[in-house]
Design a protein around this motif. Structure first.
Motif, PDB file in Angstrom:
ATOM      1  N   GLU A 332      66.770 -60.776 -44.105  1.00 42.05           N
ATOM      2  CA  GLU A 332      66.166 -60.730 -44.803  1.00 42.05           C
ATOM      3  C   GLU A 332      66.675 -61.572 -46.597  1.00 42.05           C
ATOM      4  OE1 GLU A 332      64.078 -58.764 -45.331  1.00 42.05           O
ATOM      5  OE2 GLU A 332      63.829 -58.536 -43.083  1.00 42.05           O
ATOM      6  N   GLY A 333      65.419 -61.961 -47.215  1.00 42.00           N
ATOM      7  CA  GLY A 333      65.390 -62.837 -48.240  1.00 42.00           C
ATOM      8  C   GLY A 333      66.502 -64.019 -48.282  1.00 42.00           C
ATOM      9  N   THR A 335      68.256 -67.773 -47.388  1.00 44.48           N
ATOM     10  CA  THR A 335      69.880 -67.154 -46.823  1.00 44.48           C
ATOM     11  C   THR A 335      71.530 -68.283 -48.051  1.00 44.48           C
ATOM     12  OG1 THR A 335      68.883 -69.788 -46.298  1.00 44.48           O
ATOM     13  CG2 THR A 335      69.302 -68.161 -44.696  1.00 44.48           C
ATOM     14  N   LYS A 373      66.720 -69.757 -39.936  1.00 39.83           N
ATOM     15  CA  LYS A 373      66.027 -69.643 -41.587  1.00 39.83           C
ATOM     16  C   LYS A 373      66.521 -70.744 -41.898  1.00 39.83           C
ATOM     17  CE  LYS A 373      64.319 -66.230 -44.869  1.00 39.83           C
ATOM     18  NZ  LYS A 373      64.102 -65.035 -44.934  1.00 39.83           N
ATOM     19  N   LEU A 411      57.468 -66.637 -39.655  1.00 47.19           N
ATOM     20  CA  LEU A 411      57.863 -66.791 -40.635  1.00 47.19           C
ATOM     21  C   LEU A 411      58.407 -68.270 -41.632  1.00 47.19           C
ATOM     22  CD1 LEU A 411      60.636 -65.719 -43.053  1.00 47.19           C
ATOM     23  CD2 LEU A 411      62.097 -66.247 -40.734  1.00 47.19           C
ATOM     24  N   GLN A 474      61.709 -65.252 -55.544  1.00 43.67           N
ATOM     25  CA  GLN A 474      63.148 -64.876 -54.688  1.00 43.67           C
ATOM     26  C   GLN A 474      63.230 -66.094 -55.062  1.00 43.67           C
ATOM     27  OE1 GLN A 474      61.711 -62.771 -51.503  1.00 43.67           O
ATOM     28  NE2 GLN A 474      61.760 -60.438 -52.443  1.00 43.67           N
TER      29      GLN A 474
END
Length: 498
Positions: A332-333, A335, A373, A411, A474
């Motif tokens: 999550e969030g 990397t 990611k 994603l 974010q």
């Protein structure tokens, strides 16, 4: 009534049959491997293109279909050039778009004509991938081929020639030669005089959607269609893919999320200004009569191919791994990883063929999913940079219609939408180049009155990925760090290679 549309890539060919309502009735594809005899070289036996096209077309002809093929359309990648004899046969291998042997010739051409004048004339800045530098290389290093040639063809004009038709090339494809006057839609006398090549040695430029001719019985048998079937001139794959995504009006944008990620923006005028020149954008005629496109691109999906090879081995093949397990396990969030996707150099804005990928921020706790990611984050950050290049040069758009392998990652799509602040529209048909060719064919034979009508009948949206301001916020610190790292790497390379 149906249309056979063929998209010839540098390593893969796709052929599909579409109905007049846009339904894909059948599709086949085949791969071939470029030959790279020396660093910077990339070649392919030119007859491979014809053999693969014939094989796929005949395969499709054996599939029962409710509607007979009414027209055939060829589109392909740009920049590949084929030396051809007076008898219409290839004199040597096709020099592929990814071939960059002609670096010195590209630099010489730009020095002789001037970077700004070259851009204002052709809509392009000089690069070794384009055919003109490659022809200069042939003249110096393979004079036996250059001097024996009676013409130098694109992939599509070569295919037309092999089918007994005039070797025509559309304006978008001609533009990728780096010798086409994008303002007047003719070969540039000034540039061709400079390199001492007559326009008679190049294919005849025409508007995309022009009927090149009708197949005689021999040529028709080669494709498994009826004698007398008209063949329609397609164009540069990025431009035709934009048509297949419904990007046919000014202010709309198409996104190709493949090995390279490319944004193609439609407009009513060429974008030839200082900002576009500074970012090395390409601006040239589109497949829509009277319209133009401006494109910006960078290597993207090649990083996913690298990761797949790293994890599974290159022998498995990119089609066999889709990273679903890594996506579901992605952290999550942000990397914290900064991964630039420049395995084979960078494109816009600096076009540095010597740039290399970098990974920063790895820790002992970094996993395969973090790496996966992190690559998606780097690709999204790079897409935001080329999007800004387009906007700074005057391209205004709020939506991007997308296709390509990148749409498999939800994603990745969310990150792209958040970083670019654009809505991403996924179309029902992902074979947009083939669909765009079918749309051109449908207009050429009078089934649809124009490409706007064809788009209304044949293009459908599947899903929209909205901009996510919260996600963008974010990532604001990490994106800032990415840009700082990228800028530092570019500056360092410029110092080492003045």
């Amino acid at each position: 009534m149906s249309f056979l549309s063929i998209d010839v890539g540098s390593s893969r060919c796709k052929a599909a049959i579409f109905s007049s309502s846009g339904e894909m009735l059948a599709m086949r594809s085949a791969v071939y491997t470029p030959h790279c005899p020396r660093p910077g070289f990339a070649e392919l036996n030119a007859n491979t293109f014809l053999n693969v096209v014939m094989a796929l077309a005949k395969e499709l002809a054996c599939i029962p279909a409710s509607e007979a093929v009414q027209a055939v359309c060829f589109s392909s990648h740009g920049e590949t050039v084929i030396p051809v004899s007076a008898a219409g046969q290839a004199l040597g291998p096709a020099i592929l778009n990814m071939d960059v042997r002609a670096t010195r010739e590209a630099a010489w051409t730009e020095d002789e004509i001037g970077r700004r004048q070259l851009f204002m004339l052709t809509g392009h800045t000089s690069h070794a991938m384009y055919p003109i530098p490659k022809l200069l290389w042939l003249r110096s290093h393979a004079p036996e081929i250059f001097n024996a040639a009676s013409s130098f063809q694109s992939v599509t004009s070569f295919l037309l020639l092999q089918l007994g038709l005039p070797p025509l090339v559309d304006y978008s494809h001609a533009s990728r030669f780096m010798a086409f006057d994008v303002n007047r839609h003719i070969w540039s006398k000034d540039l061709l005089d400079l390199v001492r090549i007559s326009p008679e040695f190049l294919p005849l430029p025409v508007q995309a959607g022009t009927v090149a001719g009708r197949l005689d019985s021999t040529a028709a048998a080669m494709l498994g269609v009826a004698a007398g079937t008209p063949v329609v001139v397609g164009g540069h794959d990025q431009v035709i893919g934009a048509v297949g995504l419904g990007v046919i009006e000014a202010g709309r944008a198409a996104g190709s999320l493949g090995t390279y990620e490319c944004i193609t923006v439609a407009s009513n005028q060429l974008l030839l200004n200082d900002a576009a020149l500074h970012s090395s954008l390409n601006s040239y005629p589109s497949a829509v009569p009277g319209q133009f496109v401006t494109i910006a691109y960078f290597p993207g999906g090649i990083m996913m191919q690298w990761l797949g090879n790293l994890l599974h081995g290159p022998e498995k093949g990119e089609e066999e791994y889709h990273f679903g397990d890594l996506e579901s396990a992605a952290p999550e969030g942000p990397t914290g990883l900064l991964i630039t996707p420049h395995l084979i150099g960078s494109c816009n804005p600096e076009f540095d063929a010597q740039a290399r990928a970098a990974i920063s921020g790895l820790t002992f706790d970094s996993t395969r999913s973090h790496l996966y990611k992190g690559i998606l984050e780097g690709i999204a950050a790079e897409l935001a940079i080329v999007t800004e290049c387009l906007e700074n040069a005057g391209s205004a758009f709020s939506d991007i219609n997308v296709f390509g392998g990148g749409v498999r990652s939800s994603l990745g799509l969310r990150l792209r939408a958040a970083f670019t602040h654009k809505r991403l529209h996924i179309m029902s048909c992902q074979e947009s180049v083939c669909l765009g060719g079918a749309m051109l064919a449908s207009v050429a034979v009078g089934i649809h009155s124009d490409l706007k009508s064809a788009a209304q009948a044949m293009v459908r949206e599947q899903e929209c990925v909205p901009d996510d301001p919260i996600l963008a916020e974010q990532y604001r610190p990490q994106v800032k760090s990415y840009r700082q790292l990228r800028s530092m790497l570019v500056h360092r390379h410029n110092q080492q290679n003045p």
